[in-house]
Every structure is written in structure tokens, then in C-alpha cells.
Scaffold this motif. Structure first.
Motif, short mmCIF file in Angstrom:
data_model
loop_
_atom_site.label_atom_id
_atom_site.label_comp_id
_atom_site.label_asym_id
_atom_site.label_seq_id
_atom_site.Cartn_x
_atom_site.Cartn_y
_atom_site.Cartn_z
N LEU A 253 0.77 0.74 14.47
CA LEU A 253 0.58 -0.70 14.26
C LEU A 253 1.85 -1.39 13.78
O LEU A 253 2.12 -2.53 14.14
CB LEU A 253 -0.55 -0.93 13.26
N TYR A 254 2.62 -0.71 12.93
CA TYR A 254 3.81 -1.34 12.35
C TYR A 254 4.96 -0.32 12.34
O TYR A 254 4.75 0.90 12.36
CB TYR A 254 3.57 -1.80 10.90
N HIS B 189 0.83 -1.20 0.00
CA HIS B 189 0.00 0.00 0.00
C HIS B 189 0.87 1.25 0.00
O HIS B 189 0.61 2.21 -0.73
CB HIS B 189 -0.92 -0.02 1.22
N HIS B 190 1.91 1.25 0.81
CA HIS B 190 2.80 2.40 0.89
C HIS B 190 3.50 2.63 -0.46
O HIS B 190 3.59 3.79 -0.92
CB HIS B 190 3.84 2.17 1.99
N TYR B 191 3.98 1.59 -1.09
CA TYR B 191 4.62 1.73 -2.39
C TYR B 191 3.66 2.33 -3.42
O TYR B 191 4.03 3.18 -4.23
CB TYR B 191 5.14 0.38 -2.89
N MET B 192 2.41 1.84 -3.40
CA MET B 192 1.44 2.34 -4.38
C MET B 192 1.08 3.80 -4.10
O MET B 192 0.84 4.57 -5.04
CB MET B 192 0.18 1.48 -4.35
N GLN B 193 1.07 4.20 -2.85
CA GLN B 193 0.85 5.62 -2.54
C GLN B 193 2.01 6.46 -3.06
O GLN B 193 1.81 7.54 -3.62
CB GLN B 193 0.70 5.80 -1.03
N ASP C 240 -3.12 15.37 1.71
CA ASP C 240 -3.47 14.05 1.18
C ASP C 240 -4.19 13.26 2.27
O ASP C 240 -3.65 13.09 3.37
CB ASP C 240 -2.19 13.32 0.75
N PRO C 241 -5.41 12.75 2.01
CA PRO C 241 -6.18 12.06 3.07
C PRO C 241 -5.54 10.77 3.54
O PRO C 241 -5.95 10.23 4.57
CB PRO C 241 -7.54 11.80 2.41
N ASP C 242 -4.58 10.24 2.80
CA ASP C 242 -3.90 9.01 3.23
C ASP C 242 -2.77 9.28 4.21
O ASP C 242 -2.09 8.35 4.64
CB ASP C 242 -3.35 8.25 2.01
N TRP C 243 -2.56 10.56 4.55
CA TRP C 243 -1.47 10.93 5.45
C TRP C 243 -1.99 11.85 6.55
O TRP C 243 -3.00 12.54 6.39
CB TRP C 243 -0.35 11.65 4.68
N THR D 174 -2.50 4.21 7.23
CA THR D 174 -2.64 2.75 7.31
C THR D 174 -1.74 2.13 8.37
O THR D 174 -1.92 0.97 8.71
CB THR D 174 -2.32 2.11 5.96
N TYR D 175 -0.79 2.89 8.90
CA TYR D 175 0.10 2.37 9.93
C TYR D 175 -0.41 2.72 11.33
O TYR D 175 0.26 2.43 12.31
CB TYR D 175 1.51 2.93 9.75
N LEU D 176 -1.60 3.33 11.40
CA LEU D 176 -2.09 3.85 12.68
C LEU D 176 -3.44 3.26 13.05
O LEU D 176 -4.22 2.87 12.18
CB LEU D 176 -2.23 5.37 12.61
N GLU D 177 -3.70 3.21 14.34
CA GLU D 177 -5.03 2.94 14.87
C GLU D 177 -5.43 4.17 15.68
O GLU D 177 -4.86 4.47 16.71
CB GLU D 177 -5.01 1.70 15.79
#
Length: 360
Positions: free
Chosen positions: A308-309, A247-251, A336-339, A354-357
Motif C-alpha cells: 500500500l505504501y 504506527h511503525h514508530y510505535m511498533q 511478532d504478529p505485526d510483521w 499495516t503496509y500490505l493488503e
């Protein structure tokens, strides 16, 4: 070759006698000694463990390597105890084709530059896939395979021996019964009865001893379950890390394509009627994954988040993360909403959602 004819004849006689006893039991013409209920339950549990382990192992192999020919090759190398040559993944091969095509089309052309960018990321994806496959093979496939080829074979051998001891015991019981019937008819003491009773005692002792050995081995299945549980957790963790990395690579690839399009002064392909596959896979707006759940990201204002990671920052604008630590996060308009912006003490930088809860 030196054959022991007497032993061969004796073994053949024992085999024939057991076969007769087994057949008569199946036909209901002979009595059968039932196993202890606890041992019987252990045997059923062992069979279930073996059957499901085989199914999980085979399907995991199919998941990790869909190509049947490649699986056969891996099986042969494993049986020959030889190291399997490193195999290029499909993503790595595609990436190399793109790089080679860019050289031929011209690396300075818009198409050539994009081929180089996408090709490099395809090779990164392939490298991550290869690392995941290796990790899964070591942490999950190998322990399952070792159980089936090691512990279970030992258990199966002892169970076959137990079955033979049971047949011998029932044969001795039948002989004693016949000897007593013959003694009653003759109304005389018979040496055959004493002999049959002695053989029965010996057979009972051997049967009890073998039942205990088999019971101890089958009770070890509980330890096997615990070991497989740890292996399953490691496998799931490796999967989660792999997909997060992908996912990170694709972002990153999406941002690179945006920068390339802006630098060239051309509209982004998604604005020209050509759908952006990355944007389709990761829609803009609040993510709804296992990491962030259905939480709506705040427009302003900080909140706590659990990492999470592990995450290594790619540049000075990002913040490196360690799994299980707590940080403060917030967003800013137009981001960017992914960050999110993450803060830890005096350190601050962008962090992937995606690395967070997110915590309430």
C-alpha cells in the motif's frame, strides 16, 4: 480633493432608484425579471460550494491545529504574507523534556535509559506530525482558501453586477409601462415612450451580457470540484502515510522497550500489573485494519500481498517496499504478529502488516 458633483449626484440617484425597485419587489408591488433556470441552478450550486468549502476549511484547520491562538497567529502571518516561524510540536516538546530529565536522573539508570528511548521516539512522532501538517496545508488548505479568496470573490462581484443590471432592466420596464399608460390617456404619440423603449433595449442588452459572464464563471465551479477532488485525495493519502508512519514508530518503540526490559533481566511492565499502552493500542494477533481487513494471517504457507505504501527497511533483517508492487508473504511460529516475512525474487526480509493488503 476634486469631486465630480454631477457624477456623484447621478450615482446617488441610480442607487436610490434601485433601492426603491428592490423594496417594491419585496413588497410585491413591482414585477421582477426571473433568471434563466439554468443560471439559477448554477447560482444555487455555487452558493452550496462556497458554504461547504468554508465549513470544510474551518474544520480542517481545527483538526490540524486545535489551539485557537495558534490559528489566529497563522491567519495574521498569512494576511501579512510572511512566513510563519517553525513551531515545535507537542510531541517534540515532550520528547525534549524526557531527554533533559534523563540527563538529570542519570542516562545509565533504567529510568533514564527508558526516558531517552521514549523521548527520541516522541521527537520522531513530532517530526512526522510537522511534516504532515505542512503537506496538508500545501495540498489541501491552500487550494480551498485560494478558491474562497480568489475565484469566489470574482464570482460574487459579477453576481452583484448582474443583480444591478436586473434592477435597471425592471426599472426600465416599469418606466415604459407608465409611459404607454400616459400615452393612452393623452391619445397622442409621446417621445417619452420612444425614450423608454430605447432605455429598455439598452438595459436588456447589458443584462444579457452580464448574465452570460456570470454563467461562464459559475460553470467553472465544475472544474473547481475536480481540483478539490484531487486535493482531497492528496490529503487522505498524506493522512494515511502519517498514521502508518506513526504506527511503525510505535511498533519500533514497543520492540525497544521489550529489548531494554530483557537486557535488564526484569519482567516486562505488562507482566507486573502495569498495562502496556502500545500493546493495548495494537493488540497481538491478526490485525483488523483497512490494510489487512478481517483476514486471518496464515500460520504457514505463502500468499500474495499488495504493497500500500513505500517502506524503507531499518536494518538488514527487513525488506524495503514500493507502493503497488506484489510480493509473497508468510509467517513463522513465534513471530511478532505485526510483521510477516516478505519475498520478492531473491530478496527476503521482514515487512510490516499495516503496509500490505493481503490478497486471496
Amino acid at each position: 480633493m476634486d469631486f465630480n458633483v454631477k457624477k456623484l449626484a447621478s450615482d446617488a440617484g441610480v442607487f436610490f432608484t434601485r433601492a426603491v425597485q428592490f423594496t417594491e419587489e419585496k413588497l410585491g408591488q413591482a414585477e421582477k425579471t426571473e433568471l434563466d433556470p439554468h443560471l439559477d441552478n448554477l447560482i444555487s450550486r455555487g452558493d452550496s460550494t462556497k458554504n461547504w468549502t468554508e465549513k470544510i476549511l474551518r474544520q480542517t484547520e481545527v483538526l490540524l491545529q486545535p489551539n485557537p491562538s495558534a490559528r489566529i497567529e497563522e491567519f495574521i502571518y498569512d494576511k501579512l504574507d510572511k512566513k510563519l516561524p517553525s513551531r515545535t510540536t507537542n510531541s517534540e516538546l515532550l520528547g525534549q523534556y524526557m531527554l533533559d530529565a534523563a540527563k538529570e536522573f542519570g542516562p545509565e539508570s533504567p529510568y533514564g535509559k527508558t526516558l531517552i528511548t521514549v523521548g527520541e521516539y516522541q521527537k520522531k512522532l513530532g517530526g512526522a506530525e510537522r511534516e504532515f501538517l505542512q503537506t496538508a496545508a500545501v495540498t489541501f488548505l491552500s487550494p480551498l482558501r485560494n478558491f474562497l479568496e480568489g475565484d469566489w470573490r470574482t464570482i460574487s462581484k459579477e453576481r452583484r453586477l448582474l443583480e444591478n443590471r436586473r434592477l435597471d432592466l425592471d426599472i426600465c420596464k416599469a418606466r415604459l409601462k407608465k409611459a404607454k399608460q400616459a400615452e393612452a390617456k393623452a391619445a397622442l404619440l409621446s417621445e417619452e415612450v420612444d425614450k423608454a423603449e430605447h432605455e429598455l433595449r439598452v438595459a436588456q442588452t447589458e443584462f444579457d451580457r452580464q448574465a452570460e459572464v456570470t454563467r461562464l464563471l459559475l460553470e467553472g465551479i465544475s472544474s473547481t470540484h475536480l481540483n478539490h477532488l484531487r486535493c482531497l485525495q492528496d490529503f487522505a493519502e498524506a493522512q494515511a502515510t502519517f498514521y502508518a508512519q506513526i504506527h511503525h514508530y510505535m511498533q519500533d518503540l514497543q520492540r525497544e522497550l521489550h529489548r531494554c526490559a530483557n537486557a535488564a533481566g526484569a519482567p516486562h511492565p505488562s507482566g507486573a500489573g502495569c498495562p502496556d499502552p502500545v500493546s493495548s493500542a495494537f493488540p497481538s494477533g491478526p490485525v483488523s485494519t483497512g490494510a489487512a481487513g478481517s483476514d486471518q494471517l496464515p500460520v504457514t504457507g505463502a500468499r500474495k500481498a499488495k504493497v500500500l505504501y513505500d517502506y524503507d527497511a531499518h536494518d538488514t533483517s527487513e525488506l524495503s517496499l514500493l507502493a503497488d508492487e506484489l510480493i509473497s508473504v508468510y509467517t513463522v511460529p513465534g513471530m511478532d504478529p505485526d510483521w510477516l516475512i516478505g519475498e520478492r525474487g531473491n530478496e527476503k526480509g521482514k515487512v510490516p502488516v499495516t503496509y500490505l493488503e493481503l490478497l486471496s
